[in-house]
Design an enzyme around this catalytic site. Structure first.
Site, PDB file in Angstrom:
ATOM      1  N   GLY A  93       0.792  -1.218   0.000  1.00  0.00           N
ATOM      2  CA  GLY A  93       0.000   0.000   0.000  1.00  0.00           C
ATOM      3  C   GLY A  93       0.828   1.273   0.000  1.00  0.00           C
ATOM      4  CB  ILE A 139       3.192  -3.580   9.144  1.00  0.00           C
ATOM      5  CG1 ILE A 139       3.338  -5.105   9.223  1.00  0.00           C
ATOM      6  CG2 ILE A 139       4.357  -2.972   8.389  1.00  0.00           C
ATOM      7  CD1 ILE A 139       4.543  -5.577   9.987  1.00  0.00           C
ATOM      8  CB  CYS A 196      -6.967   4.515   5.297  1.00  0.00           C
ATOM      9  SG  CYS A 196      -5.970   3.521   4.182  1.00  0.00           S
ATOM     10  CE  LYS A 235      -7.050  -6.199   1.302  1.00  0.00           C
ATOM     11  NZ  LYS A 235      -5.573  -6.365   1.338  1.00  0.00           N
ATOM     12  N   GLY A 246      -4.734 -15.114   8.214  1.00  0.00           N
ATOM     13  CA  GLY A 246      -4.411 -16.532   8.264  1.00  0.00           C
ATOM     14  C   GLY A 246      -5.641 -17.418   8.300  1.00  0.00           C
TER      15      GLY A 246
END
Length: 315
Positions: free
Chosen positions: A53, A78, A137, A172, A224
Site C-alpha cells: 500500500g 506494521i 484507512c 478493498k 491466516g
C-alpha cells in the site's frame, strides 16, 4: 499418443477488464512491492500482484514488536510502512513491470484529497494495470473513522479515485463494516469495477506472564486460516449483492481453499499470510487447482465462480 488425452484446464479469469492468466493474486502487504520473492516464488503461477500500500509520503510504520503468531494465524501491526508514491514510481516500478504478473497498485489515504491525488499520479504510470483502494484507512478529517466502515464515506473515497483515473478501481472492503452488502452497493454506484475482501480483522494478544500486549501498537490485524470461514461468508454475501467481480481473500493455504472462495462467488483470490510460511505456495496451488479441475471435469476455472450447490437444490 493417448486416444483420450487429458484436456487442458483454462485458468484464465477476467477481473475489472483485466485478463489474468491465473486467478491467484499476491495480496497487498504480503508480497512486498512485487520483486522481493524472485528466486523463491514461481511468478508464472501468479496472475497478478497487488503491491504494498502507498500513501503520498513515506511512512515509518508502527514500532516493534509488530508481528505475533496466533493459533492458525498471524497478528500484525506494521502500520502501513511504505516508501511513498514518488519513490515507488522511481525505484520500485521499473523493477516489477516486466516480472510477468499483472501489477495492481494499492493506495491508502488519510483524506479524500490524498486518494484523488494518488489516483491521478498512477493514471499515467507505465505498467500499472489497476488500482486497489484500501478503504480501511482512518479518515483524519472525520476523527479517525475508517472510510470503509460507513457506506457514504466508502462511496466518496471510491468516487474521488474514479474521477482521478481511467484504470480499473477495486475497493478493498473492511470486515469492520456493519453492513458489507450495503457498502458494496454504494461503492458500485460510485464507480467501482470490482470488489476485493476481506482486509484483516482487528484483534489483540496479551502475554499473561508480563501482562503486556504482544504488539507495541496493542491492536493489530488478524490474518491466516483462522479467519477463512469469516472471509468466505463475507464473500458469499457480497457476491450476492453485486454484479461486479469479487476478489476473495482470507487464510488461503492451498487449492481447496481457493475453490471454496470461488464457489462462494469470487472470480479470483488473493493469497497473503502463506507467503511468509511457504513461498512455494504459488506453484503448488496452481498445480493442485489444475488437478482439482481435471478430477471434477471442469475445463475452465471460471466455471467454479458462484457454483455452490445449495441445500435442496438437487445439485
Amino acid at each position: 499418443m493417448s486416444p483420450n488425452p487429458t484436456p487442458e484446464v483454462d485458468l484464465g479469469v477476467e477481473v475489472a477488464g483485466l485478463r489474468l492468466a491465473s486467478p491467484l493474486i499476491a495480496a497487498s502487504g504480503t508480497f512486498g512491492y512485487g520483486d522481493e520473492y524472485q528466486g523463491v516464488a514461481d511468478y508464472g503461477a501468479i496472475g497478478a500482484i497487488s503491491a504494498k500500500g502507498l500513501y503520498l509520503e513515506p511512512r515509518p510504520g508502527c514500532p516493534p514488536p509488530r508481528i505475533w503468531e496466533t493459533p492458525s494465524g498471524m497478528l500484525n501491526a506494521i502500520g502501513l510502512q511504505e516508501v511513498g508514491i514518488r519513490r515507488f514510481l522511481k525505484e520500485k516500478l521499473p523493477k516489477i513491470r516486466d516480472l510477468g504478473p499483472t501489477l495492481i497498485a494499492n493506495i491508502c489515504g488519510s483524506s479524500l484529497e490524498e486518494y484523488g491525488e494518488l489516483a491521478r499520479i498512477l493514471d499515467d504510470a507505465e505498467g500499472v494495470a489497476g488500482i486497489e483502494v484500501n478503504i480501511s484507512c482512518p479518515n483524519v478529517a472525520e476523527g479517525g473513522i475508517e472510510f470503509g466502515r460507513d457506506p457514504d464515506m466508502a462511496a466518496r473515497a471510491v468516487a474521488v479515485v474514479r474521477r482521478g483515473t481511467r484504470l480499473p478501481v477495486i475497493p478493498k472492503l473492511s470486515p469492520s463494516a456493519g453492513d458489507l452488502p450495503q457498502v458494496t452497493r454504494r461503492v458500485e454506484e460510485a464507480g467501482a469495477d470490482a470488489i476485493s475482501l476481506i482486509n484483516t480483522i482487528p484483534a489483540m494478544a496479551i502475554d499473561a506472564e508480563t501482562r503486556r500486549p504482544r504488539l507495541a501498537n496493542i491492536i493489530g490485524g488478524l490474518s491466516g486460516p483462522a479467519i477463512r470461514p469469516i472471509a468466505v461468508r463475507m464473500v458469499w454475501q457480497v457476491a450476492r449483492a453485486t454484479r461486479l467481480p469479487v476478489i476473495g481473500m482470507g487464510g488461503i493455504t492451498g487449492a481447496a481453499d481457493v475453490v471454496e472462495f470461488l464457489l462462494a462467488g469470487a472470480t479470483a483470490v488473493q493469497i497473503g499470510t502463506m507467503n511468509f510460511v511457504d513461498p512455494g505456495i504459488w506453484k503448488r496451488t496452481r498445480n493442485d487447482l489444475i488437478a482439482y479441475c481435471r478430477r471434477h471435469q471442469v475445463l475452465a476455472v471460471r466455471e467454479l465462480t458462484g457454483a455452490l450447490a445449495l441445500p435442496g437444490s438437487g445439485a
